[in-house]
Design an enzyme around this catalytic site. Structure first.
Site, PDB file in Angstrom:
ATOM      1  N   PHE A 243     -10.127  25.740-121.489  1.00  0.00           N
ATOM      2  CA  PHE A 243     -10.711  26.734-120.572  1.00  0.00           C
ATOM      3  C   PHE A 243     -10.547  26.369-119.103  1.00  0.00           C
ATOM      4  CE2 PHE A 243     -13.663  26.197-124.290  1.00  0.00           C
ATOM      5  CZ  PHE A 243     -13.108  27.201-125.072  1.00  0.00           C
ATOM      6  N   GLY A 470      -5.116  27.174-127.524  1.00  0.00           N
ATOM      7  CA  GLY A 470      -5.801  28.026-128.490  1.00  0.00           C
ATOM      8  C   GLY A 470      -5.310  29.456-128.556  1.00  0.00           C
ATOM      9  N   ARG A 588       2.582  44.805-123.039  1.00  0.00           N
ATOM     10  CA  ARG A 588       2.979  44.696-124.447  1.00  0.00           C
ATOM     11  C   ARG A 588       2.162  43.615-125.140  1.00  0.00           C
ATOM     12  NH1 ARG A 588       8.892  44.175-127.158  1.00  0.00           N
ATOM     13  NH2 ARG A 588       9.297  42.733-125.466  1.00  0.00           N
ATOM     14  N   ILE A 589       1.716  43.900-126.354  1.00  0.00           N
ATOM     15  CA  ILE A 589       0.954  42.934-127.139  1.00  0.00           C
ATOM     16  C   ILE A 589       1.931  42.255-128.103  1.00  0.00           C
ATOM     17  CG2 ILE A 589      -0.967  42.635-128.765  1.00  0.00           C
ATOM     18  CD1 ILE A 589      -1.747  43.471-125.848  1.00  0.00           C
ATOM     19  N   PRO A 592      -0.725  41.231-132.275  1.00  0.00           N
ATOM     20  CA  PRO A 592      -2.054  41.862-132.238  1.00  0.00           C
ATOM     21  C   PRO A 592      -3.148  41.000-132.876  1.00  0.00           C
ATOM     22  CG  PRO A 592      -0.520  43.093-133.648  1.00  0.00           C
ATOM     23  CD  PRO A 592       0.283  42.060-132.936  1.00  0.00           C
ATOM     24  N   GLY A 662      -0.435  39.204-119.892  1.00  0.00           N
ATOM     25  CA  GLY A 662      -1.308  38.041-120.068  1.00  0.00           C
ATOM     26  C   GLY A 662      -2.681  38.486-120.548  1.00  0.00           C
ATOM     27  N   GLU A 665      -7.538  35.610-120.051  1.00  0.00           N
ATOM     28  CA  GLU A 665      -8.828  35.599-119.375  1.00  0.00           C
ATOM     29  C   GLU A 665      -9.508  36.944-119.202  1.00  0.00           C
ATOM     30  OE1 GLU A 665      -8.487  32.067-116.306  1.00  0.00           O
ATOM     31  OE2 GLU A 665      -6.545  32.889-116.791  1.00  0.00           O
TER      32      GLU A 665
HETATM   33 MO1  MOS Z   1      -7.709  28.884-117.316  1.00  0.00          MO
HETATM   34  S1  MOS Z   1      -9.414  28.687-116.153  1.00  0.00           S
HETATM   35  O1  MOS Z   1      -6.673  29.446-116.131  1.00  0.00           O
HETATM   36  O2  MOS Z   1      -7.331  27.367-117.928  1.00  0.00           O
END
Ligand code: MOS
Length: 698
Positions: A243, A470, A588-589, A592, A662, A665
């Site tokens: 993270f 992950g 684009r995914i 899924p 992307g 986040e």
């Molecule tokens: Mo994420 S906070 O860009 O690893």
């Protein structure tokens, strides 16, 4: 020709390795003759080390060394700025002086034959301090804050921006909201601890280390130890969540390498959970003011966003706290202001949609307050202010599915059945609240390289220095490569996590798919082209791929809308998320199944931010008082209710060769405001401080 793999829900190619334990994480690597290191950390928040008595520790069985600034060599610390390092300031130099800059700073390391011996000996090292009271409080932020050096006039991003006259328009607005919002310090708390195994062979260093950016970790270690860049190798095949906490190379990595050189043996250093609250970055506390002015019809006429974030005294960490406000909605008069408050603390870092998630908590909460003031549906208010053009840059959006996301999310959630009056919806004695918020995250693409090899048996190997913390990099890159090579995914082996593989940008900022994916695509096309001209095998091709001029023509962002149902116990103030529906337009995914999984993870992180996560500091010495998984709360299965993630069909030919935006986040971004807005709808109480604690509701 094989059927395309992109767009199919291929299960994780590394899933079997993970569930069988074959996947090795940093702390699981072992070198012959390996010793163990345990950090001794400062028990004062500011001051100087006046004495280190290691005599008792050194006499304990198995102890090989106690290293501190008293006996550590002077390290080269050549100038080094990775793209994830703060532009202003200088990293902590490990064991180079007696200064204590924050609570928990590493002041010594004990190395012993076994972990238990090192742990025990660490308790026997006695440190004397001359302690001074640290400044760790954020109140008074408005007075003591400074303009970030990297955002001064002329820089790419500005601490102050303005279009029109926001203050005058605000004063003249028919309807106005003006409030402050506060967000707690949070720590990433991935399952996997930080760990580094360091081994020297002459003046060559190899480390097995938890890292989201192995290329930079190698470059930094070379700079710190004064080595040629090619003498350092960093290996990290798997990451158990990060993270953002493993983007930078924190002091313990240097300590491990230093300790290994000192005892002339490989050394393993694993941080304890408690130590992960000291010097591995955190989401900075923020204090924000958000003011909106609008016409009675809900047209925004003024937006003022002022934000201050905490940083350390030795580095200026900056994030995108106020950068979304000028681009999100149509509004003629906008002013933003961003400041930093230097404190006696370690340096914050990027954490789960850094900046966007904090800034949008203020903006999307304020919009909800405005909707209440206007007696307007909060979805309708957002759509009333939708815009096809980024009014900050003046550029059209390459694609923008904000409306489609609100429509899809509202339909899946059943938003039309909402009774707008706060406190009007109940389930027995529980108050039910429905809230909504928009989300956005920029499409970031940085230069990346990849290598592909076609083998005689018809299979392919593809390599890049990327990471997979992950989201499914292994799997998604396998799919991209398979399609470009016209192979099936089972014929492709994708390898990552080695600093001597072709270089890639940090595995963060949601940029991996756009950046590394484009490079993998290009490398595979290159090798296919080569293979067409020659019958011999193996054939190898490498490619470097970077953003083109499209950024000058388009503003590129993913968008989303989040709908949340909470229940609040009116007597106890307890809030539970019952269900959440997120709808995202992210290009684009590629897969899924993984996309959905990543979004659910992001939404869970948002629940943590909204209701639980908070690092509490003791104002007397800067000590994090809840530095454990028992006291620092994160959502568990019972806390998350039912979560759905949906994707609108979005084809964007402008963003990058793969058409991806992307997804790392964006799913976290809108959750906290959607939950706060749902809590208001349930209770009539507007909570402007995260996490929302039951004390705020009783
Ligand atoms: Mo994420 S906070 O860009 O690893």
């Amino acid at each position: 020709m094989s059927t395309p793999s992109i767009g199919t829900p291929l299960p994780r190619v590394d899933g079997r390795a993970k569930v069988t334990g074959a996947a090795r994480y940093a702390a699981e690597f072992t070198q012959p003759g390996q010793a163990h290191a345990v950090l001794v950390t400062s028990t004062v928040g500011r001051g100087r080390v006046t004495a280190i008595d290691s005599r008792d520790a050194a006499r304990l069985p198995g102890v090989l060394a106690v290293v501190s600034h008293l006996n550590a060599p002077r390290l080269a610390y050549r100038a080094h700025k990775g793209s994830i390092d703060p532009a202003a300031g200088e990293r902590l130099h490990v064991f180079q002086d007696a200064e204590v800059r924050f609570f928990g700073q590493p002041v010594a390391v004990v190395v012993a034959d076994t972990l238990q011996q090192a742990q025990h000996a660490a308790t026997a090292v006695r440190i004397g301090y001359e302690a001074r009271p640290p400044a760790v409080r954020l109140d008074g932020a408005d007075r003591a804050a400074v303009v970030p050096e990297a955002m001064r006039p002329g820089a790419r991003t500005q601490a102050d921006t303005a279009r029109g006259d926001a203050d005058r328009a605000l004063a003249a607005a028919a309807v106005r909201v003006d409030a402050t919002y506060d967000i707690a310090r949070e720590h990433h708390n991935p399952m996997e601890p930080h760990a580094t195994v360091a081994a020297w062979h002459g003046d060559r260093l190899t480390v097995w280390s938890k890292s989201q950016f192995v290329v930079n970790e190698a470059a930094e270690l070379a700079a710190v130890f004064g080595l040629p860049a090619e003498h350092v190798r960093v290996i990290c095949p798997y990451i158990g969540g990060a993270f953002g906490t493993s983007l930078r190379t924190w002091p313990h990595v240097t300590v491990a390498a230093l300790a290994a050189r000192h005892v002339r043996r490989p050394v393993k250093l694993v941080l304890t959970r408690q130590q992960m609250f000291y010097a591995t970055g955190h989401r900075p506390r923020t204090h924000q003011r958000l003011a909106l002015g609008a016409t009675r019809e809900g047209q925004l006429t003024a937006l003022v966003h002022e934000g201050t974030g905490e940083t350390s005294r030795y580095e200026q960490f900056i994030e995108a706290l106020t950068s979304v406000s000028p681009m999100m909605y149509a509004c003629r008069n906008v002013r933003t202001r961003y400041r930093l408050l230097p404190l006696d603390s370690s340096t914050p870092t990027y954490m789960r949609a850094p900046g966007e998630s904090s800034g949008l908590f203020a903006l999307e909460s304020a919009l909800d307050e405005l909707a209440v003031a206007l007696q307007m549906d909060p979805v309708a208010l957002r759509l009333r202010n939708d815009t096809a053009r980024d009014q900050h840059t003046g550029l059209p959006f390459s694609s923008r599915s904000l409306r489609a996301c609100h429509e899809l999310g509202a339909a899946r959630f059943g938003w039309a059945r909402r009774n707008a009056r706060p406190g009007s919806m109940r389930d027995g004695r529980l108050l039910v609240g429905w809230g909504v918020a928009s989300a956005t995250y920029p499409m970031i693409r940085a230069q990346a390289s990849a290598r592909a090899r076609l083998l005689a048996d018809g299979t392919a190997e593809v390599e890049a220095a990327a990471s997979d913390m992950g989201p499914g990099t292994y799997t998604a890159m396998t799919q991209v490569a398979a399609d470009a090579l016209e192979l099936s995914p089972s014929q492709v082996r994708f390898r990552l996590g080695q600093s001597d593989f072709p270089p890639t940008p940090p595995h963060g900022g949601s940029m991996t798919m756009a950046s590394v994916g484009s490079a993998v695509h290009a490398a595979c096309l290159a090798v296919r082209e080569k293979a067409g001209r020659s019958a011999s095998r193996p054939v190898e091709g490498e490619a470097t791929s970077a953003a083109g001029p499209e950024g000058q023509r388009f503003s590129m962002h993913a968008f989303g809308a989040v709908f949340v149902e909470v229940v609040v116990d009116p007597d106890l103030g307890m809030v539970r998320v019952r269900r959440a529906v997120g709808a995202y337009g992210a290009g684009r995914i590629v897969n899924p199944r993984l996309a959905r999984s990543q979004c659910i993870g992001g939404m869970v992180g948002g629940i943590g931010m909204a209701l639980m996560e908070q690092t509490v500091l003791d104002a007397r010495d800067g000590r994090p008082v809840n530095a454990s998984m028992a006291d620092y709360l994160v959502p568990v299965n019972l806390d998350i209710g039912s979560i759905e993630a949906h994707f609108v069909d979005e084809r964007d030919p402008h963003v990058n060769p793969l058409g991806v935006k992307g997804l790392g986040e964006i799913a976290l971004v809108g959750m906290a405001p959607a939950i706060a807005n749902a809590v208001f709808h349930a209770t009539g109480r507007r909570v402007r401080e995260l996490p929302i604690r039951l004390e705020a509701l009783v």
